[in-house]
Write an enzyme that holds these catalytic residues in place. Structure first.
Site, short mmCIF file in Angstrom:
data_model
loop_
_atom_site.label_atom_id
_atom_site.label_comp_id
_atom_site.label_asym_id
_atom_site.label_seq_id
_atom_site.Cartn_x
_atom_site.Cartn_y
_atom_site.Cartn_z
CD GLU B 305 49.26 14.40 72.46
OE1 GLU B 305 48.51 15.04 73.53
OE2 GLU B 305 49.60 14.83 71.91
CB CYS B 389 54.01 21.56 74.48
SG CYS B 389 53.54 19.99 73.63
#
Lengths: 625, 625
Positions: B305, B389
């Site tokens: 990521e 998230c």
């Protein structure tokens, strides 16, 4: 069993001897550097020692499930070399490795070191993942190659015993099975050719027909192992999502898919099974018309080393495994023999000169596993790989390159690839020799001189490459208007010794466009000349190569550079490159604020030669301006 | 401790109330759909029940190490909502969740369910991977938000006890430590602001200074755990490869990097640490000038990521996590307060209107985690994620959007973002109200009416967006030539109630180019109008959107379509699309054989609105023709 349905047959291992200025350095690098290097790497990594069966639990470096396949491909490559270039030391080394294999073979014929010493008792319990039959297939191919090259039966006997063991284990009324990594299917057809045993074809056919049946074998197998984890890959990954005749699209792991397709074509050719051949044709169309890179490479995705969706052909993140391009050469060659259609040879040539050849460094000592069509500069060949399928795979293909040059049928000879050298074939019971001199792939001129003991009538069928728009053919200096049928210009006449055929293919630089649905290539062109696809390497160019735009009208000149990488044709022209001045400290700005791009000279080199000099960025597809 | 060095301060939570036709639907979707939906998902997935500490070994669904962070961001979002939109039921629900948290807190202040019931005794043994301080940071942010919004100390007291526990555990002379996922640093500075306790800033500073020191903490920690496996990620992944002041490039996990940068900026602002602020500026330049998408998204790579190399900005395979764009808004907002420079507000605006807003569906019930700039048609928002998230992160940002609109300093008011509504600030001890009416982002006209109890002299500093080339400002109908300093037009005068300032920003459609080293955008333009980046969605266009070429001279018209997705400006023009006829059955062909492309009308819609209608392909960067 019905008669085989191939329209032509490849020549023997020594039917075409290549002594070509283009190919010679590659073949010599393969023989003198690559084949010894791969042997040494096999030795250094323990692949050879493993055959002594001395590994014990707790020892380091446990023999891996697919180590035999690397050795097998090395043996196959070495054997082909022995056929064309007898070499006592190599012959001895091959015999020695075969001796080790003989020692590793179990009394019942089984031969896989991992399942003999690391996980004894677990043979054939995980066909899905564990590559036993894949390794067996490569051993069989090696056995057949060794037998054909040397006449010796030592390895052939070993692999026959192993194949017999497999035949005794799997099949109707025996255990159900097929390998998660296809390969044995095509190998068994070769073994049939070498031994005359039809049951090997039947076993290959069984494996092909079993594939993808429901209930799903690999679920049953996993349950029997007490393995409750979900399958880590999809059934598509190993082409077992559907029976092969119901598969309409090429999917999953690209190498697996190609090897399966080869096995299907082989069985279809042997048995005349029209439904199986139709399935091959569908997979061919899917692979080559919707999922192939312009380099003949296959496999868009790193994840699963797999085909992507139709027209999903990213350049920088391409997987494009060298073995998959080799698999495409093998598949194309098989369909070519069956259908005698030059479009198969076109793809074979594209993959060979571009997708395969770039897999090996010029010196034969480093390899690409992954072959992107663009790089920021960090992608380089390596000496070897833990999963070392690619290096010996190139080695065996290059060592047997002569097999791909020409084929024969009852009425004549097909020439598929143009390389200087000699072709010897028996046509209508008479030996015919063709001596070829060609500028290929750097020039389109080829001269073929015929020699034979007495005049003979037959058809000489010369491939007119798909990339060629204009060609001329002459016999003994007189133009002939040979009709081109399915990609081959056929000249049928009574040939005499000394007859000379000349071919002249126009070979301009072409801007190649990709199908508009190939999103990553939209607004871009690739440069191709003859069969060779070009790229820009940073070392040859001042402007950042990935920022160079190519105006549609900019002239492009081809020039033979005899100093460059042993001599090659480079393409030179003027493109446009941005003025970086107004970009200082900016990442984005209105187009009108970016200065007009400047004219820059650029040089493109054959893609297959990239990353043989200083490292740097590379790109195949140039944005149009 | 030295005085804080911010040049301006954000307003209170209720300092700017947004009642804007553009924003209202988003804020209402957030309040009425998203916040309740996230609560329900937390409940349904066991995140709430976990706080009862009733999980026992062998039970399903063990509480995850970072579940508290999702709840905390929900609490933070809900609290901001309570500040602007009092809601008895929500207040009650928030109190109830806080009660559960109080019950889950251990006598010593520790509060992480996983390490209380799943792995008791393993607290703080794996700071590298286990997110305990990350969760603590989000809880602290929630505690501060709840206190500021409601005046209640219930959650603030809980998080103070937890922060005190952490402060008692880590620091000079105590245990060495810093979290593998940054977040607590910025949270501790907030806690300092809410409580006045300087030691929270010192603890944040300690964590920041400790990061990347040698010998490497996470190796020592792994050895202490008896974990001999190599670190699964690189130290760069968590920005612990070097002490932060030595980091020159933004690297690794993009969200981690942004949260660290925010914490660094906060500590630098509190302490006046010039070396730390200089490090922030370096990371800012690296992130926004070399690694940011045109949408303000960050993180090129799925793997880790993470940020890629400089100018590595692939479109279809972009990671561009929603949380990273949110992190960029947070970082930009912090540097803006410190430096009073409009270029931070420009990036904040870019990220907010594009990279963040596209993270939520129009109805507030689906979310993008990954935000590519091109899609073949398979990328769609989801209801929630196992690693959840992003949804509550957007929710808390939208719920506190007013905080980003304006700031005050001793001499006046800065307006950063234009949204209709009311701003109330105290300037020089006097309350001033600004009532704004704007067409933003669909039009460049804004009117601001001032109201105050008595005339007052102060500077009204109005941001002139970086995308704007021409603007006009008038006060009470008379043009004023306000000098633009660091992105803000400052009008200093004695203001009276009823004064009216009008701003007019020219807002043409711009073709935006990317730096030529951004290889994936070479030869392409993105369309931007005002702060809004556009894309082509397949549903609006007949020709395959990823094959449409845009001639440089083709006129582009902006039109407000009041029916489309609640009303938005679309861009219409004529591009060129390939004639697919000559492509039938072909994947590659010489450019000269491909027919001339045909003129096609196209429509582009705001990128942030994509994937709210029928699924299909999408692209931001159009190839030029």
């Amino acid at each position: 069993m019905p008669r085989p349905t191939r329209r032509m047959q490849p020549l023997d291992l020594t039917g075409a001897i290549i002594s070509d200025p283009f190919w010679r350095p590659w073949l010599e690098a393969n023989r003198h550097a690559s084949i010894p290097h791969i042997y040494e790497m096999c030795q250094r990594t323990g692949r050879l020692d493993a055959l002594r069966l001395q590994w014990k639990p707790g020892d380091p470096n446990p023999p891996h499930i697919f180590w035999e396949s690397d050795l097998a491909k090395w043996l196959e490559a070495a054997s082909y070399t022995l056929a064309t270039h007898p070499d006592h030391a190599l012959d001895h080394r091959v015999d020695w490795v075969i001796g080790l294999l003989a020692g590793a073979q179990q009394p019942d014929g089984y031969l896989n070191v991992h399942y003999t010493v690391v996980e004894p008792g677990k043979r054939w319990t995980n066909l899905r993942d564990c590559h036993e039959m894949y390794c067996a297939g490569h051993l069989i191919e090696a056995g057949v190659a060794h037998f054909r090259a040397t006449g010796k039966r030592s390895l052939l006997d070993i692999v026959c015993r192993y194949a017999d063991h497999i035949d005794a284990t799997f099949g109707p009324g025996k255990r159900a099975g097929y390998c998660g990594h296809e390969e044995i299917e095509l190998a068994l057809v070769k073994l049939h050719h070498a031994t005359g045993q039809e049951r090997y074809v039947r076993l290959a056919e069984y494996f092909i027909n079993e594939r993808g049946k429901k209930p799903y074998l690999y679920d049953i197998e996993a349950a029997a192992r007490g393995d409750a984890k979900p399958d880590w890959a999809t059934p598509e990954y190993r082409q077992s999502h559907l029976p092969v005749r119901e598969q309409k699209e090429i999917v999953g792991h690209a190498v697996r898919a190609m090897y399966l397709a080869c096995g299907m074509a082989d069985v279809a050719a042997e048995t005349g099974d029209a439904t199986l051949l139709a399935a091959c044709r569908r997979l061919w169309e899917s692979a080559t018309n919707r999922k192939m890179y312009v380099t003949g490479a296959l496999g868009a995705r790193h994840h699963g080393e797999a085909f992507g969706e139709n027209l999903e052909l990213p350049n920088e993140s391409a997987y494009a495994e060298t073995c998959a391009a080799i698999g495409l050469v093998l598949f194309a060659h098989r369909l070519l023999q069956i259908e005698a259609d030059g479009r198969y040879a076109d793809v074979m040539e594209r993959a060979l000169y571009n997708g395969v050849l770039c897999g090996m460094s010029r010196d034969g000592q480093k390899y690409f596993y992954v072959n992107p069509l663009a790089s920021a500069g960090g992608h380089h060949r390596q000496e070897f790989f833990d999963c070392a399928c690619c290096p010996p795979n190139i080695a065996r293909l290059l060592a047997s390159l002569g097999r791909y040059v020409a084929s024969a049928d009852a009425g004549g000879l097909y020439v598929h690839l143009y390389a200087s050298g000699e072709i010897r074939a028996e046509i209508g019971g008479r030996e015919v020799a063709l001596r070829t001199r060609t500028l290929y792939p750097w020039g389109g001129f080829t001269a073929i001189a015929l020699a034979m003991t007495a005049p003979a009538a037959f058809a000489l069928r010369l491939r007119i490459p798909g990339w060629c728009r204009k060609h001329k053919i002459a016999v003994n200096g007189k133009a002939v208007a040979a009709k081109v049928v399915r990609g081959y210009a056929s000249i049928r006449r009574r040939w005499q010794s000394g007859d000379c055929v000349t071919l002249d293919f126009q070979m301009p630089v072409e801007r190649v466009a990709a199908h508009p649905a190939a999103a990553d290539d939209v607004g871009r062109v690739a440069l191709q000349r003859g069969p060779v696809v070009y790229c820009l390497e940073q070392g040859d160019n001042k402007a950042p190569v990935r920022s160079i735009l190519l105006p549609d009208k900019a002239p492009l000149a081809a020039r033979f550079d005899k100093e460059l990488l042993g001599g090659c044709v480079v393409i030179e022209g003027a493109g446009l490159a941005p003025d970086l001045g107004p970009w200082k400290g900016r990442l984005y700005q209105p187009l009108r604020d970016a200065a007009k791009p400047k004219r820059v000279k650029f040089r493109a080199v054959p893609y297959f030669l990239w990353d043989n000099r200083e490292p740097g960025a590379m790109t195949v597809w140039l944005p149009r301006a």
